[in-house]
Design an enzyme around this catalytic site. Structure first.
Site, PDB file in Angstrom:
ATOM      1  N   CYS A   2       0.862  -1.184   0.000  1.00 37.68           N
ATOM      2  CA  CYS A   2       0.000   0.000   0.000  1.00 37.68           C
ATOM      3  C   CYS A   2       0.893   1.227   0.000  1.00 37.68           C
ATOM      4  CB  CYS A   2      -0.808   0.113   1.296  1.00 37.68           C
ATOM      5  SG  CYS A   2      -2.123  -1.068   1.454  1.00 37.68           S
ATOM      6  N   ARG A  16      -4.548   7.258  -0.444  1.00 35.01           N
ATOM      7  CA  ARG A  16      -3.733   6.044  -0.420  1.00 35.01           C
ATOM      8  C   ARG A  16      -4.153   5.104  -1.550  1.00 35.01           C
ATOM      9  NH1 ARG A  16      -5.614   2.594   3.899  1.00 35.01           N
ATOM     10  NH2 ARG A  16      -3.728   1.341   3.602  1.00 35.01           N
ATOM     11  N   ASN A  79       0.027  -1.871   6.101  1.00 31.09           N
ATOM     12  CA  ASN A  79       0.641  -3.073   6.670  1.00 31.09           C
ATOM     13  C   ASN A  79       2.068  -2.813   7.135  1.00 31.09           C
ATOM     14  OD1 ASN A  79      -1.392  -4.884   6.588  1.00 31.09           O
ATOM     15  ND2 ASN A  79      -0.573  -6.147   4.943  1.00 31.09           N
TER      16      ASN A  79
HETATM   17  C1  LIG Z   1      -4.743  -5.192   4.163  1.00 27.27           C
HETATM   18  C2  LIG Z   1      -4.724  -3.689   4.424  1.00 27.27           C
HETATM   19  C3  LIG Z   1      -3.323  -3.187   4.226  1.00 27.27           C
HETATM   20  C4  LIG Z   1      -2.905  -3.312   2.802  1.00 27.27           C
HETATM   21  C5  LIG Z   1      -1.419  -3.269   2.732  1.00 27.27           C
HETATM   22  O1  LIG Z   1      -0.716  -2.558   3.417  1.00 27.27           O
HETATM   23  N1  LIG Z   1      -0.920  -4.128   1.858  1.00 27.27           N
HETATM   24  C6  LIG Z   1       0.490  -4.331   1.751  1.00 27.27           C
HETATM   25  C7  LIG Z   1       0.794  -5.798   1.848  1.00 27.27           C
HETATM   26  S1  LIG Z   1       2.446  -6.015   2.250  1.00 27.27           S
HETATM   27  O2  LIG Z   1       2.734  -5.396   3.501  1.00 27.27           O
HETATM   28  O3  LIG Z   1       3.237  -5.457   1.190  1.00 27.27           O
HETATM   29  O4  LIG Z   1       2.627  -7.438   2.312  1.00 27.27           O
HETATM   30  C8  LIG Z   1      -5.167  -3.321   5.843  1.00 27.27           C
HETATM   31  C9  LIG Z   1      -5.271  -1.767   5.968  1.00 27.27           C
HETATM   32  C10 LIG Z   1      -6.356  -1.483   6.994  1.00 27.27           C
HETATM   33  C11 LIG Z   1      -6.701  -2.877   7.549  1.00 27.27           C
HETATM   34  C12 LIG Z   1      -8.084  -3.031   8.203  1.00 27.27           C
HETATM   35  C13 LIG Z   1      -8.269  -2.001   9.324  1.00 27.27           C
HETATM   36  O5  LIG Z   1      -7.164  -2.010  10.215  1.00 27.27           O
HETATM   37  C14 LIG Z   1      -9.588  -2.249  10.091  1.00 27.27           C
HETATM   38  C15 LIG Z   1      -9.760  -3.695  10.582  1.00 27.27           C
HETATM   39  C16 LIG Z   1      -8.866  -3.988  11.778  1.00 27.27           C
HETATM   40  C17 LIG Z   1      -9.085  -5.406  12.294  1.00 27.27           C
HETATM   41  O6  LIG Z   1      -8.206  -5.609  13.353  1.00 27.27           O
HETATM   42  C18 LIG Z   1      -8.814  -6.410  11.170  1.00 27.27           C
HETATM   43  C19 LIG Z   1      -9.710  -6.136   9.987  1.00 27.27           C
HETATM   44  C20 LIG Z   1      -9.580  -4.703   9.432  1.00 27.27           C
HETATM   45  C21 LIG Z   1     -10.735  -4.557   8.445  1.00 27.27           C
HETATM   46  C22 LIG Z   1      -8.210  -4.486   8.737  1.00 27.27           C
HETATM   47  C23 LIG Z   1      -7.988  -5.480   7.587  1.00 27.27           C
HETATM   48  C24 LIG Z   1      -6.647  -5.239   6.831  1.00 27.27           C
HETATM   49  O7  LIG Z   1      -5.578  -5.526   7.690  1.00 27.27           O
HETATM   50  C25 LIG Z   1      -6.540  -3.781   6.328  1.00 27.27           C
HETATM   51  C26 LIG Z   1      -7.613  -3.587   5.249  1.00 27.27           C
END
Ligand SMILES: C[C@H](CCC(=O)NCCS(=O)(=O)O)[C@H]1CC[C@H]2[C@@H]3[C@H](O)C[C@@H]4C[C@H](O)CC[C@]4(C)[C@H]3C[C@H](O)[C@]12C
Length: 326
Positions: A2, A16, A79
């Site tokens: 992200c 974002r 993340n």
């Molecule tokens: C997956 C998302 C982040 C995407 C990201 O950074 N991808 C990069 C992957 S990597 O590092 O390169 O491997 C994160 C951002 C916000 C997160 C959400 C938010 O924190 C809100 C809730 C929080 C809860 O604890 C879990 C579900 C959730 C609904 C989360 C699900 C997921 O972890 C999300 C959607």
């Protein structure tokens, strides 16, 4: 992966990309001022600033991924796998679960300056939302029109970094990401000059050679450098259309196409959505992977004194405008 970024013309913009291999059921959710924000370890906020952002809704609670509030403060969680380390409950500070962090800050703070004082008395703890939604490993970009910070909770406690670039990606920790920019200080939007050797007749045979060496891959470190370069050189006029357009171009520099990043057999990470909030006007603009037309939700067109969440499903289908024929 992200990427989050800020941009300022006449207004302040915050947004974002959300890159992942599946969606949690994203919705654009407005939390009006009188929706009671219930917290697990501290008192309910009966009244607070109104928020708009992308979230998934569980048990009538908005689990925000990124949002802005009506005061022009923005916050996005990205993340931070392997590095995020939330703390056990503390007796001396306010305990805030990681999924409550965005509501707690955006509900009460108007500026980054205020955020810093809130961070000084809070403890980001590991309480999960539910069995279905355990805590995510995240770090955050928090910004207003005059400054940006990165907040990371790591093994030795909470780190609050000034973020002079107004950009955040994923791993490694932010200080290491920022340091890497030193290795790219020779990159330029202008044509390069020959410093290699005055004994050689070297030519600029193409436009764009000033940025030769800008990393093109999808790793978080490379996206950080690329989006920082694009943002630092971004030019638009001050109008809303030009600013929003330019913002989507900045984040377009790190967009992920299906097929280029395989995360498991046959599973690919893609840019599920890209957002651009006008933090001054309370408008959430977005595109999705298959819908390149910019859609928007304006918080000020809703009753912000309400008590119930206001929810919009993102428009995900491509909308192609045919200019000829019927
Ligand atoms: C997956 C998302 C982040 C995407 C990201 O950074 N991808 C990069 C992957 S990597 O590092 O390169 O491997 C994160 C951002 C916000 C997160 C959400 C938010 O924190 C809100 C809730 C929080 C809860 O604890 C879990 C579900 C959730 C609904 C989360 C699900 C997921 O972890 C999300 C959607």
């Amino acid at each position: 992966m992200c990427t989050a970024a800020t941009y300022k013309t006449k207004d302040f913009y915050f947004g974002r990309t959300l890159d992942y291999e599946f969606s949690y059921g994203d919705e654009i959710i407005i939390t009006p001022r009188n929706y009671p924000f219930v917290f697990r370890h501290t008192k309910t906020l009966e009244n607070h600033y109104a928020l708009i952002g992308m979230a998934c809704c569980a048990d009538n609670y908005p689990l925000y991924y990124d949002a802005i509030n009506e005061k022009g403060l923005g916050m996005a969680g990205l993340n931070f796998v392997g590095n995020a380390h939330y703390q056990p409950l503390s007796d001396s500070e306010e305990n805030i679960a990681s999924f409550e962090f965005i509501p707690w800050i955006l509900g009460q703070c108007a500026t980054v300056k205020e955020v810093r004082s809130f961070l000084g008395r809070m403890n980001l703890c590991d309480t999960p939302f539910s069995d279905q939604f355990p805590s995510s490993s995240l770090h955050w970009l928090i910004a207003d029109r005059s400054e940006s910070i990165t907040v990371e909770c790591v093994a030795d406690g909470m780190k609050i970094y000034d973020n002079p670039v107004g950009v955040l990606t994923n791993n490694p920790p932010f200080d290491l990401q920022l340091f890497q920019l030193n290795n790219y200080m020779q990159l330029s939007a202008k044509s390069p000059e020959n410093h290699f050797s005055d004994k050689l007749n070297l030519n600029t045979y193409s436009r764009g050679m000033g940025a030769l060496g800008l990393p093109g891959d999808l790793s978080s470190q490379s996206r950080f450098i690329r989006v920082a370069f694009t943002k630092m050189h971004a030019i638009s006029d001050e109008s809303e259309a030009s600013s929003v357009s330019q913002f989507f171009h900045i984040l377009g520099s790190v967009e992920q196409s299906r097929g280029c990043c395989e995360v498991a057999e046959g599973k690919y990470e893609i840019t599920i959505y890209t957002s651009c909030c006008n933090a001054d006007k309370g408008i959430y603009y977005y595109t999705t992977y298959d819908n390149h037309q910019i859609s928007a939700v304006d918080m000020h067109k809703e009753n912000l004194e309400a008590k119930e969440l206001i929810r919009y499903s993102p428009i995900k289908e491509e909308q192609i405008y045919f200019q000829n024929g019927k």
